[in-house]
Enzyme design. Sequence first.
Site, PDB file in Angstrom:
ATOM      1  N   LYS A  23     -94.233  -1.067  40.749  1.00  0.00           N
ATOM      2  CA  LYS A  23     -92.841  -0.607  40.857  1.00  0.00           C
ATOM      3  C   LYS A  23     -92.310  -0.185  39.500  1.00  0.00           C
ATOM      4  O   LYS A  23     -91.667   0.851  39.368  1.00  0.00           O
ATOM      5  CB  LYS A  23     -91.985  -1.740  41.425  1.00  0.00           C
ATOM      6  CG  LYS A  23     -90.500  -1.560  41.267  1.00  0.00           C
ATOM      7  CD  LYS A  23     -89.778  -2.811  41.697  1.00  0.00           C
ATOM      8  CE  LYS A  23     -88.325  -2.827  41.287  1.00  0.00           C
ATOM      9  NZ  LYS A  23     -88.063  -2.792  39.864  1.00  0.00           N
ATOM     10  N   ASN A  24     -92.561  -0.981  38.475  1.00  0.00           N
ATOM     11  CA  ASN A  24     -91.989  -0.687  37.163  1.00  0.00           C
ATOM     12  C   ASN A  24     -92.668   0.481  36.459  1.00  0.00           C
ATOM     13  O   ASN A  24     -92.249   0.884  35.384  1.00  0.00           O
ATOM     14  CB  ASN A  24     -92.008  -1.937  36.273  1.00  0.00           C
ATOM     15  CG  ASN A  24     -90.948  -2.940  36.690  1.00  0.00           C
ATOM     16  OD1 ASN A  24     -90.128  -2.650  37.557  1.00  0.00           O
ATOM     17  ND2 ASN A  24     -90.964  -4.112  36.088  1.00  0.00           N
ATOM     18  N   ARG A  93     -81.163   0.567  39.282  1.00  0.00           N
ATOM     19  CA  ARG A  93     -81.041   0.399  37.835  1.00  0.00           C
ATOM     20  C   ARG A  93     -82.023   1.314  37.061  1.00  0.00           C
ATOM     21  O   ARG A  93     -81.683   1.922  36.059  1.00  0.00           O
ATOM     22  CB  ARG A  93     -81.307  -1.077  37.539  1.00  0.00           C
ATOM     23  CG  ARG A  93     -81.569  -1.414  36.126  1.00  0.00           C
ATOM     24  CD  ARG A  93     -80.315  -1.694  35.357  1.00  0.00           C
ATOM     25  NE  ARG A  93     -80.530  -1.313  33.984  1.00  0.00           N
ATOM     26  CZ  ARG A  93     -79.586  -1.252  33.070  1.00  0.00           C
ATOM     27  NH1 ARG A  93     -78.361  -1.539  33.397  1.00  0.00           N
ATOM     28  NH2 ARG A  93     -79.857  -0.905  31.854  1.00  0.00           N
ATOM     29  N   ASP A 117     -76.017  -6.424  36.954  1.00  0.00           N
ATOM     30  CA  ASP A 117     -77.273  -6.857  37.544  1.00  0.00           C
ATOM     31  C   ASP A 117     -77.320  -8.381  37.571  1.00  0.00           C
ATOM     32  O   ASP A 117     -76.823  -9.027  36.643  1.00  0.00           O
ATOM     33  CB  ASP A 117     -78.424  -6.318  36.682  1.00  0.00           C
ATOM     34  CG  ASP A 117     -79.716  -6.246  37.458  1.00  0.00           C
ATOM     35  OD1 ASP A 117     -80.231  -7.309  37.814  1.00  0.00           O
ATOM     36  OD2 ASP A 117     -80.188  -5.133  37.698  1.00  0.00           O
ATOM     37  N   ASP A 305     -90.278 -11.309  34.452  1.00  0.00           N
ATOM     38  CA  ASP A 305     -90.291 -11.103  35.903  1.00  0.00           C
ATOM     39  C   ASP A 305     -91.075 -12.198  36.628  1.00  0.00           C
ATOM     40  O   ASP A 305     -90.968 -12.334  37.854  1.00  0.00           O
ATOM     41  CB  ASP A 305     -90.896  -9.732  36.252  1.00  0.00           C
ATOM     42  CG  ASP A 305     -89.925  -8.594  35.971  1.00  0.00           C
ATOM     43  OD1 ASP A 305     -88.766  -8.879  35.611  1.00  0.00           O
ATOM     44  OD2 ASP A 305     -90.330  -7.422  36.105  1.00  0.00           O
TER      45      ASP A 305
HETATM   46  C1  UD1 Z   1     -87.755  -3.572  32.586  1.00  0.00           C
HETATM   47  C2  UD1 Z   1     -88.222  -3.908  33.994  1.00  0.00           C
HETATM   48  C3  UD1 Z   1     -87.808  -5.322  34.370  1.00  0.00           C
HETATM   49  C4  UD1 Z   1     -88.315  -6.300  33.339  1.00  0.00           C
HETATM   50  C5  UD1 Z   1     -87.869  -5.866  31.943  1.00  0.00           C
HETATM   51  C6  UD1 Z   1     -88.453  -6.744  30.837  1.00  0.00           C
HETATM   52  C7  UD1 Z   1     -88.195  -1.800  35.156  1.00  0.00           C
HETATM   53  C8  UD1 Z   1     -87.608  -1.001  36.251  1.00  0.00           C
HETATM   54  N1  UD1 Z   1     -87.639  -2.978  34.931  1.00  0.00           N
HETATM   55  O1  UD1 Z   1     -86.331  -3.614  32.575  1.00  0.00           O
HETATM   56  O2  UD1 Z   1     -88.384  -5.620  35.648  1.00  0.00           O
HETATM   57  O3  UD1 Z   1     -87.744  -7.557  33.635  1.00  0.00           O
HETATM   58  O4  UD1 Z   1     -88.298  -4.526  31.671  1.00  0.00           O
HETATM   59  O5  UD1 Z   1     -89.837  -6.782  30.911  1.00  0.00           O
HETATM   60  O6  UD1 Z   1     -89.166  -1.415  34.526  1.00  0.00           O
HETATM   61  N2  UD1 Z   1     -81.470  -4.538  25.889  1.00  0.00           N
HETATM   62  C9  UD1 Z   1     -80.405  -4.286  25.033  1.00  0.00           C
HETATM   63  N3  UD1 Z   1     -80.050  -2.972  24.790  1.00  0.00           N
HETATM   64  C10 UD1 Z   1     -80.721  -1.921  25.343  1.00  0.00           C
HETATM   65  C11 UD1 Z   1     -81.813  -2.191  26.201  1.00  0.00           C
HETATM   66  C12 UD1 Z   1     -82.166  -3.517  26.454  1.00  0.00           C
HETATM   67  O7  UD1 Z   1     -79.780  -5.205  24.523  1.00  0.00           O
HETATM   68  O8  UD1 Z   1     -80.363  -0.753  25.056  1.00  0.00           O
HETATM   69  C13 UD1 Z   1     -81.859  -5.942  26.154  1.00  0.00           C
HETATM   70  C14 UD1 Z   1     -81.647  -6.360  27.608  1.00  0.00           C
HETATM   71  O9  UD1 Z   1     -80.320  -6.805  27.824  1.00  0.00           O
HETATM   72  C15 UD1 Z   1     -82.661  -7.472  27.759  1.00  0.00           C
HETATM   73  C16 UD1 Z   1     -83.812  -7.016  26.860  1.00  0.00           C
HETATM   74  O10 UD1 Z   1     -83.270  -6.058  25.966  1.00  0.00           O
HETATM   75  O11 UD1 Z   1     -82.139  -8.668  27.251  1.00  0.00           O
HETATM   76  C17 UD1 Z   1     -84.997  -6.430  27.607  1.00  0.00           C
HETATM   77  O12 UD1 Z   1     -84.586  -5.345  28.365  1.00  0.00           O
HETATM   78  P1  UD1 Z   1     -85.557  -4.118  28.709  1.00  0.00           P
HETATM   79  O13 UD1 Z   1     -86.917  -4.407  28.170  1.00  0.00           O
HETATM   80  O14 UD1 Z   1     -84.885  -2.859  28.296  1.00  0.00           O
HETATM   81  O15 UD1 Z   1     -85.626  -4.203  30.292  1.00  0.00           O
HETATM   82  P2  UD1 Z   1     -85.508  -3.026  31.328  1.00  0.00           P
HETATM   83  O16 UD1 Z   1     -86.209  -1.814  30.828  1.00  0.00           O
HETATM   84  O17 UD1 Z   1     -84.088  -2.885  31.775  1.00  0.00           O
END
Ligand code: UD1
Length: 422
Positions: A23-24, A93, A117, A305
């Site tokens: 999925k990711n 998302r 979320d 996850d």
């Molecule tokens: C993706 C996955 C999700 C997984 C996560 C971490 C998908 C669709 N989702 O989510 O299932 O749990 O990676 O492995 O692929 N953050 C910031 N600023 C930003 C971006 C992120 O502060 O601009 C923080 C987030 O709040 C969080 C952390 O960084 O605490 C990790 O987030 P991120 O790795 O970006 O997760 P996603 O890409 O949203």
Amino acid sequence: MVEHFAVRGGARLVGSVDVVGAKNSVLKLMAAALLAEGTTTITNCPEILDVPLMADVLRSLGCTVAVDHDAVTIDVPAAPGAQADYRSVSKLRASVCVLGPLVARCRRAVVPLPGGDAIGSRPLDMHQAGLRKLGATTEIEHGCVVAEADDLYGAQIWLDFPSVGATENILMAAVLADGTTVIDNAAREPEIVDLCTMLQQMGAKIDGVGSSTLTVHGVSSLEPTAHRVIGDRIVGATWAFAAAMTRGTVTVRGVDPHHLDLVLDKLRTAGAAVTVGLEEFTVAMNGRPRAVDFVTLPYPGFATDLQPMAIALAAVADGTSMITENVFEARFRFVDEMMRLGADARTDGHHAVVRGVEWLSSAPVWASDIRAGAGLVLAGLCADGETEVWDVTHIDRGYPRFVENLRALGADIERVTVDPAR
Ligand code: UD1
């Protein structure tokens, strides 16, 4: 109609299960198709709700998208629209990952913020800062991220944290930028490697794939391609935890076991016998699992996850486990539901301490997100009586044929549809 899963605990899971694409990965690969005019085909796609939702996002940008079982065909016009539709984006998302490709292709992107979320705050500051470094302006206007650029230029970008989404968006903008971009402290999840592989097939020039420094030499255009999605390591690991918790033997096929090296090592520490093959592995647990500590971190650390599965295992393990959550602060909210099932757990900030009990006790529980839902079902497999897991649409978003796969392994679980008017 509302649905729940009715799980009766006690069965050992035995047999084999096939896992399809991640999925990711698939959602980002679908977004990457925007980078080239023409028809891109993606296969081994999971048949989950998020795939048609992402197809709607791409349609709102002018693409023609066909979803046929495990194959998605995306026909991208010469000039895709720059404004994603709020109704499509708000349901998903991951749709923010069209931001990078749209800035690269159209030099303008308007992407509604997808909203809150259940697993915690998910800001886009790193996505925006990266795009600014490449020469774009980005603002939040009327609930949308608006990014614009006359031209994109290669830049040196240091991420504060190896964010999966920020790495993907910056990467997908940088492939069509003028010059060389270096993304330092990049995320290196297998799904990022999968995206890089597809981009390379499209003609992108990327060095350092799989490392925390990605060097992108921008090119002027990309070609459409055909790509097969990598197997879903999170789904594969979910079945591995289910085997360990139910004292069963399960062979998982279709996942690269090296994507789960740390997870399988933890399960060995818990007492499981683990054997690995080329695209498969087997987890066999004889007796009650031993308590193990888990710490979530970006890859190759233990995936956030899988934190609910770690809590579920700890809840029935022999001894006391400490689980530390470092990625999404609100992810422990589901622990209250685990406690309704009799888990002896206490959370304090980033930490959860779980004292294992021999058997959990069935109850109606609420799945607040995809992974929490799967963790609660695993707990239900080790509870006496019938556990009802509600709001299964979350689980359906991440796990294709969830109930069918568990039943084939011998679990006593069914999907129950209830008319709320009755
Ligand atoms: C993706 C996955 C999700 C997984 C996560 C971490 C998908 C669709 N989702 O989510 O299932 O749990 O990676 O492995 O692929 N953050 C910031 N600023 C930003 C971006 C992120 O502060 O601009 C923080 C987030 O709040 C969080 C952390 O960084 O605490 C990790 O987030 P991120 O790795 O970006 O997760 P996603 O890409 O949203």
